[in-house]
Motif scaffolding. Structure first.
Motif, PDB file in Angstrom:
ATOM      1  N   ARG A 237     -16.936 -56.697 -53.056  1.00 15.24           N
ATOM      2  CA  ARG A 237     -15.797 -57.505 -52.618  1.00 15.24           C
ATOM      3  C   ARG A 237     -14.627 -56.668 -52.129  1.00 15.24           C
ATOM      4  O   ARG A 237     -13.665 -57.198 -51.582  1.00 15.24           O
TER       5      ARG A 237
ATOM      6  N   THR B 239     -14.208 -65.956 -54.787  1.00 14.41           N
ATOM      7  CA  THR B 239     -15.126 -65.018 -54.129  1.00 14.41           C
ATOM      8  C   THR B 239     -14.465 -64.274 -52.975  1.00 14.41           C
ATOM      9  O   THR B 239     -15.149 -63.617 -52.198  1.00 14.41           O
ATOM     10  N   ASN B 240     -13.152 -64.367 -52.837  1.00 11.42           N
ATOM     11  CA  ASN B 240     -12.449 -63.728 -51.729  1.00 11.42           C
ATOM     12  C   ASN B 240     -12.552 -62.215 -51.809  1.00 11.42           C
ATOM     13  O   ASN B 240     -12.675 -61.633 -52.889  1.00 11.42           O
ATOM     14  N   GLY B 241     -12.462 -61.574 -50.642  1.00 12.59           N
ATOM     15  CA  GLY B 241     -12.426 -60.127 -50.603  1.00 12.59           C
ATOM     16  C   GLY B 241     -11.094 -59.593 -51.108  1.00 12.59           C
ATOM     17  O   GLY B 241     -10.098 -60.323 -51.201  1.00 12.59           O
TER      18      GLY B 241
END
Length: 277
Positions: A243, A198-200
């Motif tokens: 994201r 789920t990281n940007g």
């Protein structure tokens, strides 16, 4: 008959106390207990003064039970109540136990601070994605055409995936300005891979310096357009647009190697950001 013969005979028996003293030996046991308690007390005071906070925490963890025990009854359901009181449905909400849906309790059970646990988990996820790109774990998602143009590195900011031109092998077509077909396919593969976390994501574009200044086109505009193209390809591959943390063009202001006109400086950097960014 003399009077002495008529006197009664009195026999005296003296009771001898084997322990001696008016209290026997019980006082010695009490004194020994007192001395032992004082020694333990002074050892405790010395430890508190001679250790750091982390060392004291380690000592406390050493004497803590290895299995968390609930302070309240958890109870199980079913005919025989066979579920553990620490299962997801009946977990005691008093700061003990750990489940995948309750990371805070999980950190407490592991004895870790929340930020430390997050950082370790984040680093492991980034390393796993890097391994999938480079093929450290076996197969790589990179095609034969893309592999010579890719370098990855883990930084404080996150996992940097650098896609660069080689002599005679640009990453963007010089006539149309569109990315090479293998680059478009790579962007879709990266979007699928990024879906596991789920990281940007950040996209940055750079170009090599040119010996002649163009009068009709700005390097800032060109790198911004390239970064936007890669962003669109990532989103088209399934990456959530929310994201995307930033899309930037750097023109030729940040050459990677000397000389600045080297094709190696013509590059795209896709950064899978750490959780704190």
């Amino acid at each position: 008959m003399a009077d002495n013969d008529l006197r009664p005979i009195i026999i005296k028996k003296k009771k001898v106390i084997a322990g001696g003293g008016h209290h026997g030996g019980a006082w010695k046991v009490a004194y020994a207990d007192f001395v032992t308690a004082m020694m333990a007390f002074f050892m405790l005071m010395w430890l508190l003064n001679a250790t750091t906070e982390s060392q004291r925490k380690g000592l406390a963890d050493y004497f803590s039970p290895t299995i968390p025990v609930a302070r309240i009854s958890g109870g199980g359901d079913g005919a025989f109540g066979g579920d553990s009181p620490f299962s997801e449905e009946v977990l005691s909400q008093d700061g003990t136990g750990a489940t995948s849906l309750r990371p805070t309790e999980g950190r407490q059970a592991l004895g870790l601070e929340g930020s430390e646990h997050d950082a370790e988990e984040d680093a492991a996820n980034l390393a796993e994605i890097e391994g999938s790109l480079t093929g450290d774990g076996g197969d790589s998602i990179l095609s034969d055409l893309a592999r010579p143009h890719i370098e990855t590195r883990l930084t404080d900011e996150g996992l940097v995936i650098e896609i660069y031109s080689r002599p005679g092998q640009p990453i963007f077509d010089s006539d149309t300005g569109m990315p090479q077909p293998w680059l478009a396919d790579l962007a879709v593969s990266m979007a699928n891979l990024f879906g596991t976390v789920t990281n940007g994501v950040a996209v940055e574009a750079h170009i090599a310096a040119e010996p002649l200044v163009r009068a009709t086109e700005s390097g800032w505009q060109r790198t911004t357009e390239r970064a936007q193209l890669i962003r669109a390809l990532l989103e088209g591959g399934g990456l959530d647009a929310q994201r995307i943390a930033r899309v930037t063009g750097h023109s030729d202001r940040e050459p990677l190697i000397d000389p600045p006109i080297s094709p190696r400086n013509d590059r795209i950097e896709v950064i899978l950001l750490r959780a704190r960014y």
